[in-house]
Design a protein around this motif. Sequence first.
Motif, PDB file in Angstrom:
ATOM      1  N   LEU A 155       0.722  -1.093   0.101  1.00 23.28           N
ATOM      2  CA  LEU A 155       0.010   0.013   0.013  1.00 23.28           C
ATOM      3  C   LEU A 155       0.688   1.266  -0.138  1.00 23.28           C
ATOM      4  O   LEU A 155       0.445   2.470  -0.573  1.00 23.28           O
ATOM      5  CB  LEU A 155      -0.963  -0.048   1.153  1.00 23.28           C
ATOM      6  N   GLU A 156       1.799   1.098   0.636  1.00 23.91           N
ATOM      7  CA  GLU A 156       2.805   2.588   0.937  1.00 23.91           C
ATOM      8  C   GLU A 156       4.215   2.203   1.317  1.00 23.91           C
ATOM      9  O   GLU A 156       4.300   0.994   1.822  1.00 23.91           O
ATOM     10  CB  GLU A 156       2.111   3.336   1.859  1.00 23.91           C
ATOM     11  N   GLY A 157       5.034   2.790   1.189  1.00 22.16           N
ATOM     12  CA  GLY A 157       6.493   2.697   1.480  1.00 22.16           C
ATOM     13  C   GLY A 157       7.100   4.131   1.941  1.00 22.16           C
ATOM     14  O   GLY A 157       6.950   5.058   1.387  1.00 22.16           O
ATOM     15  N   VAL A 158       7.896   3.980   3.139  1.00 24.46           N
ATOM     16  CA  VAL A 158       8.476   5.234   3.677  1.00 24.46           C
ATOM     17  C   VAL A 158       9.951   4.955   4.073  1.00 24.46           C
ATOM     18  O   VAL A 158      10.296   3.794   4.439  1.00 24.46           O
ATOM     19  CB  VAL A 158       7.555   5.644   4.857  1.00 24.46           C
ATOM     20  N   ILE A 159      10.664   5.955   4.056  1.00 26.08           N
ATOM     21  CA  ILE A 159      12.077   5.923   4.503  1.00 26.08           C
ATOM     22  C   ILE A 159      12.474   6.860   5.266  1.00 26.08           C
ATOM     23  O   ILE A 159      11.934   8.060   5.194  1.00 26.08           O
ATOM     24  CB  ILE A 159      13.076   6.023   3.274  1.00 26.08           C
ATOM     25  N   GLN A 160      13.098   6.628   6.394  1.00 30.33           N
ATOM     26  CA  GLN A 160      13.797   7.910   7.445  1.00 30.33           C
ATOM     27  C   GLN A 160      15.163   7.927   7.073  1.00 30.33           C
ATOM     28  O   GLN A 160      15.737   6.730   7.059  1.00 30.33           O
ATOM     29  CB  GLN A 160      13.322   7.240   8.843  1.00 30.33           C
ATOM     30  N   ARG A 161      15.844   8.828   7.062  1.00 29.46           N
ATOM     31  CA  ARG A 161      17.260   9.300   7.066  1.00 29.46           C
ATOM     32  C   ARG A 161      17.627   9.112   8.692  1.00 29.46           C
ATOM     33  O   ARG A 161      17.310  10.235   9.336  1.00 29.46           O
ATOM     34  CB  ARG A 161      17.659  10.432   6.284  1.00 29.46           C
ATOM     35  N   ARG A 162      18.507   8.285   8.984  1.00 27.12           N
ATOM     36  CA  ARG A 162      19.132   8.363  10.335  1.00 27.12           C
ATOM     37  C   ARG A 162      20.444   7.896  10.070  1.00 27.12           C
ATOM     38  O   ARG A 162      20.887   6.885   9.068  1.00 27.12           O
ATOM     39  CB  ARG A 162      18.297   7.387  11.145  1.00 27.12           C
ATOM     40  N   ASP A 163      21.401   8.142  11.086  1.00 24.59           N
ATOM     41  CA  ASP A 163      22.853   7.798  11.310  1.00 24.59           C
ATOM     42  C   ASP A 163      22.706   5.712  11.354  1.00 24.59           C
ATOM     43  O   ASP A 163      23.654   5.309  10.915  1.00 24.59           O
ATOM     44  CB  ASP A 163      23.865   8.320  12.179  1.00 24.59           C
ATOM     45  N   SER A 164      21.922   5.451  12.207  1.00 23.81           N
ATOM     46  CA  SER A 164      21.499   4.298  12.434  1.00 23.81           C
ATOM     47  C   SER A 164      20.167   4.059  12.793  1.00 23.81           C
ATOM     48  O   SER A 164      19.614   4.971  13.422  1.00 23.81           O
ATOM     49  CB  SER A 164      22.731   3.599  13.376  1.00 23.81           C
ATOM     50  N   PRO A 165      19.449   2.644  12.909  1.00 25.97           N
ATOM     51  CA  PRO A 165      18.567   2.367  13.255  1.00 25.97           C
ATOM     52  C   PRO A 165      18.329   2.779  14.811  1.00 25.97           C
ATOM     53  O   PRO A 165      19.253   2.573  15.534  1.00 25.97           O
ATOM     54  CB  PRO A 165      18.032   0.915  12.754  1.00 25.97           C
ATOM     55  N   ASP A 166      16.969   3.206  15.262  1.00 20.62           N
ATOM     56  CA  ASP A 166      16.949   3.376  16.485  1.00 20.62           C
ATOM     57  C   ASP A 166      16.750   2.113  17.131  1.00 20.62           C
ATOM     58  O   ASP A 166      16.485   1.244  17.006  1.00 20.62           O
ATOM     59  CB  ASP A 166      15.333   4.058  16.916  1.00 20.62           C
ATOM     60  N   PRO A 167      17.746   1.840  18.341  1.00 16.16           N
ATOM     61  CA  PRO A 167      17.978   0.599  18.977  1.00 16.16           C
ATOM     62  C   PRO A 167      16.588   0.218  19.728  1.00 16.16           C
ATOM     63  O   PRO A 167      16.534  -1.038  19.974  1.00 16.16           O
ATOM     64  CB  PRO A 167      18.972   0.871  19.940  1.00 16.16           C
ATOM     65  N   ALA A 168      15.720   0.915  20.034  1.00 12.82           N
ATOM     66  CA  ALA A 168      14.580   0.665  20.714  1.00 12.82           C
ATOM     67  C   ALA A 168      13.326   0.282  19.583  1.00 12.82           C
ATOM     68  O   ALA A 168      12.763  -0.687  19.653  1.00 12.82           O
ATOM     69  CB  ALA A 168      14.253   1.525  21.692  1.00 12.82           C
ATOM     70  N   THR A 169      12.914   1.239  18.721  1.00 11.76           N
ATOM     71  CA  THR A 169      11.843   1.096  17.741  1.00 11.76           C
ATOM     72  C   THR A 169      12.196   1.022  16.146  1.00 11.76           C
ATOM     73  O   THR A 169      11.366   1.222  15.647  1.00 11.76           O
ATOM     74  CB  THR A 169      10.821   2.128  18.248  1.00 11.76           C
ATOM     75  N   TYR A 170      13.440   0.819  15.868  1.00 13.09           N
ATOM     76  CA  TYR A 170      13.960   0.799  14.682  1.00 13.09           C
ATOM     77  C   TYR A 170      13.891   2.406  14.023  1.00 13.09           C
ATOM     78  O   TYR A 170      14.771   2.771  13.540  1.00 13.09           O
ATOM     79  CB  TYR A 170      13.152  -0.054  13.687  1.00 13.09           C
ATOM     80  N   LEU A 171      12.679   2.848  13.890  1.00  8.23           N
ATOM     81  CA  LEU A 171      12.410   4.313  13.263  1.00  8.23           C
ATOM     82  C   LEU A 171      12.517   5.537  14.513  1.00  8.23           C
ATOM     83  O   LEU A 171      13.001   6.485  13.868  1.00  8.23           O
ATOM     84  CB  LEU A 171      11.186   4.440  12.700  1.00  8.23           C
ATOM     85  N   GLY A 172      12.399   5.014  15.616  1.00  9.05           N
ATOM     86  CA  GLY A 172      12.327   6.163  16.585  1.00  9.05           C
ATOM     87  C   GLY A 172      10.965   6.244  17.065  1.00  9.05           C
ATOM     88  O   GLY A 172      10.003   5.987  16.159  1.00  9.05           O
TER      89      GLY A 172
END
Length: 471
Positions: free
Chosen positions: A87-104
């Motif tokens: 249905l949809e796709g999103v990307i987040q720009r981060r230095d690294s994945p959030d260790p707790a929730t992946y996206l933050g």
Amino acid sequence: MADYHSDERDDWRGDGLGDLELEERHALRRVAGLSTELEDIREVEYRQVRLERVVLAGVWTEGTLAEAERSMRELALLAETAGSVVLEGVIQRRDSPDPATYLGSGKARELRDLVVVTGADTVICDGELTPGQLRQLEEIVKVKVVDRTWLILDIFAQHARSREGKAQVSLAQMQYLLPRLRGWGESLSRQGGGAGGGGSGGGGVGTRGPGETKIETDRRRIRSQMARLRRQLKDMEATRTTQRAARHRSGIPAVAIAGYTNAGKSSLLNRVTGAGVLVENALFATLDPTVRKARTPGGRDYTIADTVGFVRHLPHQLVEAFRSTLEEVRDADLILHVVDGSDEAPEEQIAAVREVLNEIEAGHVPELIVINKADIAEPETIATLLRREPHAVVVSARTGLGIGDLLEAIEQDLPLGLVDVDVRVPYTRGDLVSRAHRQGEVIAEEHDETGTRLRARVPEALANELAELDA
């Protein structure tokens, strides 16, 4: 969440983070062109992944935006192969994945809003999530969360046909699941017995007492099943090893077809041998290796094996589980590395395949690049590939273009046959002795204080390596 538009590409090329505001850098970016009833459905049966209406989510940590979007488009193809509607796709720009929730946590709540709007029942993340990330992200988005690794395992499970293939996939799935049982729904930690919550009646005779949590029961059962599968696979591996050894002793060289998934490996095998192997325009259509006999234009016999396709970030559980199958590649005399010439980034496919080849210790095997799908590829792309990979042939397995050149190239690259050797091998190079056992015929083996005296018939390439040691 702002939509991603093509006019923003220049701002997102490369790292270029210095020019972007912090808020913009961390925003979820919609990925264009992916799209092909909401309730809390996290507590699903975790041993079965039923993918239906999905939203994709990725964290872009390195490389260009174009590379990140290609990875997401490939994730969409994987999801569709598993039976999903994207249905949809999103990307987040981060230095690294959030260790707790992946996206933050903040972006995870935005993802939850997108799930509500689209009516999705599953989120698929473009990476391998830890048990904690899976659990906490599901707490926020309130639907199933599946990562790239489990998605690929699910596809393999759908496509496995042979007894060995099914056992290999089952083992890989269990290796993945074991540390993640607590990640799928709090209901999994309910007690299987115990008198605390059941009143005076409890659960009936034989169910009272301290009991055992469902997770502990499942872990014990999974470990038992893994041990049984490993025993089965060991027996199957012994049979496969015996068959390979017999082929090597016969002096018939072995060719293995390897390459990215959907590059056209099975079509090429059919074109070269007339094998009649299933050909599907789908990822991972071939899991079980097919070995066929073929003959060069000059009349030399050889065997040619089709193998499972590779993909970026192929789960290590699969590489381990399929190791005996992949040894068809490791023990080959020549690898036909098939590349999809019509792909938008064939160089990335080549790099991903070579990474797996090195992981299974097949990096030493001679390689012939076969640029396939020339009938639909851009001439500029093929020209660029030929400059970067000079030892290559261009073919179309569909039309037959270039197949004659390929057969001649195979004949030139095949080893001449088994060579008699009588050498002394230092104990530090026991790997060469092991290769002599796998690839040739060991006549005698003696050990003394200086090393191993080896008398054997081995392929010419190995004979040359042994001769250099004994010089």
